[in-house]
Design a protein around this motif. Structure first.
Motif, mmCIF file in Angstrom:
data_model
loop_
_atom_site.group_PDB
_atom_site.id
_atom_site.type_symbol
_atom_site.label_atom_id
_atom_site.label_comp_id
_atom_site.label_asym_id
_atom_site.label_seq_id
_atom_site.Cartn_x
_atom_site.Cartn_y
_atom_site.Cartn_z
ATOM 1 N N ALA A 147 5.667 -0.691 -10.227
ATOM 2 C CA ALA A 147 5.558 -2.069 -10.691
ATOM 3 C C ALA A 147 6.808 -2.869 -10.344
ATOM 4 O O ALA A 147 6.723 -4.027 -9.915
ATOM 5 N N ASP A 148 7.961 -2.243 -10.523
ATOM 6 C CA ASP A 148 9.233 -2.920 -10.224
ATOM 7 C C ASP A 148 9.358 -3.219 -8.722
ATOM 8 O O ASP A 148 9.783 -4.314 -8.327
ATOM 9 N N GLN A 149 9.000 -2.236 -7.891
ATOM 10 C CA GLN A 149 9.108 -2.428 -6.450
ATOM 11 C C GLN A 149 8.108 -3.461 -5.933
ATOM 12 O O GLN A 149 8.420 -4.244 -5.030
ATOM 13 N N LEU A 150 6.922 -3.489 -6.517
ATOM 14 C CA LEU A 150 5.921 -4.483 -6.119
ATOM 15 C C LEU A 150 6.366 -5.890 -6.512
ATOM 16 O O LEU A 150 6.140 -6.853 -5.772
ATOM 17 N N LYS A 151 7.021 -5.997 -7.676
ATOM 18 C CA LYS A 151 7.540 -7.289 -8.123
ATOM 19 C C LYS A 151 8.627 -7.790 -7.167
ATOM 20 O O LYS A 151 8.658 -8.965 -6.794
ATOM 21 N N THR A 152 9.513 -6.883 -6.771
ATOM 22 C CA THR A 152 10.568 -7.233 -5.814
ATOM 23 C C THR A 152 9.972 -7.624 -4.462
ATOM 24 O O THR A 152 10.423 -8.579 -3.825
ATOM 25 N N LEU A 153 8.933 -6.899 -4.059
ATOM 26 C CA LEU A 153 8.269 -7.181 -2.780
ATOM 27 C C LEU A 153 7.643 -8.575 -2.795
ATOM 28 O O LEU A 153 7.723 -9.298 -1.796
ATOM 29 N N ARG A 154 7.031 -8.951 -3.925
ATOM 30 C CA ARG A 154 6.433 -10.286 -4.025
ATOM 31 C C ARG A 154 7.496 -11.370 -3.910
ATOM 32 O O ARG A 154 7.255 -12.441 -3.342
ATOM 33 N N LEU B 199 6.875 8.119 -7.009
ATOM 34 C CA LEU B 199 7.299 7.034 -7.896
ATOM 35 C C LEU B 199 6.504 7.040 -9.191
ATOM 36 O O LEU B 199 5.310 7.378 -9.201
ATOM 37 N N THR B 200 7.154 6.648 -10.274
ATOM 38 C CA THR B 200 6.444 6.475 -11.544
ATOM 39 C C THR B 200 5.709 5.130 -11.505
ATOM 40 O O THR B 200 5.972 4.291 -10.636
ATOM 41 N N GLN B 201 4.823 4.909 -12.462
ATOM 42 C CA GLN B 201 4.086 3.644 -12.518
ATOM 43 C C GLN B 201 5.039 2.465 -12.708
ATOM 44 O O GLN B 201 4.838 1.400 -12.134
ATOM 45 N N GLN B 202 6.072 2.670 -13.523
ATOM 46 C CA GLN B 202 7.047 1.607 -13.764
ATOM 47 C C GLN B 202 7.834 1.291 -12.494
ATOM 48 O O GLN B 202 8.088 0.126 -12.175
ATOM 49 N N GLN B 203 8.212 2.343 -11.758
ATOM 50 C CA GLN B 203 8.941 2.139 -10.511
ATOM 51 C C GLN B 203 8.080 1.400 -9.484
ATOM 52 O O GLN B 203 8.571 0.529 -8.761
ATOM 53 N N GLU C 25 0.830 -1.203 0.000
ATOM 54 C CA GLU C 25 0.000 0.000 0.000
ATOM 55 C C GLU C 25 0.863 1.251 0.000
ATOM 56 O O GLU C 25 0.546 2.248 -0.659
ATOM 57 N N ALA C 26 1.977 1.205 0.747
ATOM 58 C CA ALA C 26 2.884 2.353 0.809
ATOM 59 C C ALA C 26 3.495 2.638 -0.556
ATOM 60 O O ALA C 26 3.643 3.797 -0.970
ATOM 61 N N ILE C 27 3.841 1.566 -1.281
ATOM 62 C CA ILE C 27 4.410 1.726 -2.627
ATOM 63 C C ILE C 27 3.365 2.313 -3.577
ATOM 64 O O ILE C 27 3.641 3.245 -4.340
ATOM 65 N N LYS C 28 2.148 1.774 -3.529
ATOM 66 C CA LYS C 28 1.076 2.228 -4.421
ATOM 67 C C LYS C 28 0.708 3.692 -4.176
ATOM 68 O O LYS C 28 0.348 4.414 -5.102
#
Length: 213
Positions: free
Chosen positions: A173-180, A167-171, A159-162
């Motif tokens: 997406a990248d951070q959420l992928k790393t978080l997963r 952050l840009t949308q790409q950033q 939620e904090a990332i979103k």
């Protein structure tokens, strides 16, 4: 080598069979609960909205008319052109008729009831999903508690990332992928290797189902 392949095959069959059984049980429970909730909501509707006897009679007539038209519509193929449009039109027609039947106060109360129902339904889905995972993986109560705690931590981070406007949308997406990825790694401290394999098999099966649906 043959023994290893046989063991892997048996594990895959067992996982698939267990998953299929859990889905069947979940489907039966969902239907039973849905029918029960529908009856309960109808009773609550008349009680909480303080419907008059005339309103209750007219409400019943509106719903019966809707059911009849829906049964007729379901006799056609869902792939037919205009099916969804006709279905939406029937739903809107019923809503308009009910709206004309209720007072302003009753409409407000009904909107609150629908909101509460949606929230409860969402919580029930989460509980069902958690129970399915617990059953399929054979989790202990301690494992369930630890996984729930980790889920809450990663949910907050996601939620904090979103919500991070810098952050840009790409950033994002990248951070959420790393978080997963971190999330799965964290499960290694909670689940056994066999449970991790089963969890991966469940995710793969779900992804395949989503692609084919």
């Amino acid at each position: 080598m043959k023994k290893i392949l046989t063991a892997l095959l048996l594990l895959s069959v067992a996982t698939f069979t267990t998953t299929a059984q859990v889905k069947r049980d979940h489907s039966k429970k969902s239907i039973a609960r849905s029918n029960g909730e529908h009856k309960e909501m109808k009773h609550d509707l008349a009680k909480k909205l303080n419907l008059t006897s005339i309103q209750q009679t007219e409400m019943k007539a509106i719903n019966e008319d809707f059911k009849t038209k829906m049964r007729s519509l379901k006799g056609t193929s869902a792939a037919d052109a205009g099916f969804n449009a006709r279905k939406k039109a029937l739903v809107n027609e019923r809503q308009q008729k009910i709206g004309a039947l209720l007072t302003r106060e009753q409409k407000t109360q009904m909107a609150e009831m629908k909101k509460e129902h949606r929230l409860k339904k969402g919580e029930d889905r989460k509980d069902d999903k958690a129970q399915a995972i617990k059953t399929n993986l054979g989790l202990t109560n301690d494992q369930v508690a630890k996984m729930k705690e980790q889920q809450n931590i990663f949910k907050s981070k996601a939620e904090a990332i979103k919500n991070n406007t810098s952050l840009t949308q790409q950033q994002k997406a990248d951070q959420l992928k790393t978080l997963r990825s971190y999330k799965r790694d964290s499960f290694k401290s909670v689940l056994t290797p066999e449970q991790l394999k089963k969890l991966d098999a469940m995710h793969q099966h779900r992804n395949r189902s989503m692609k084919t649906s």
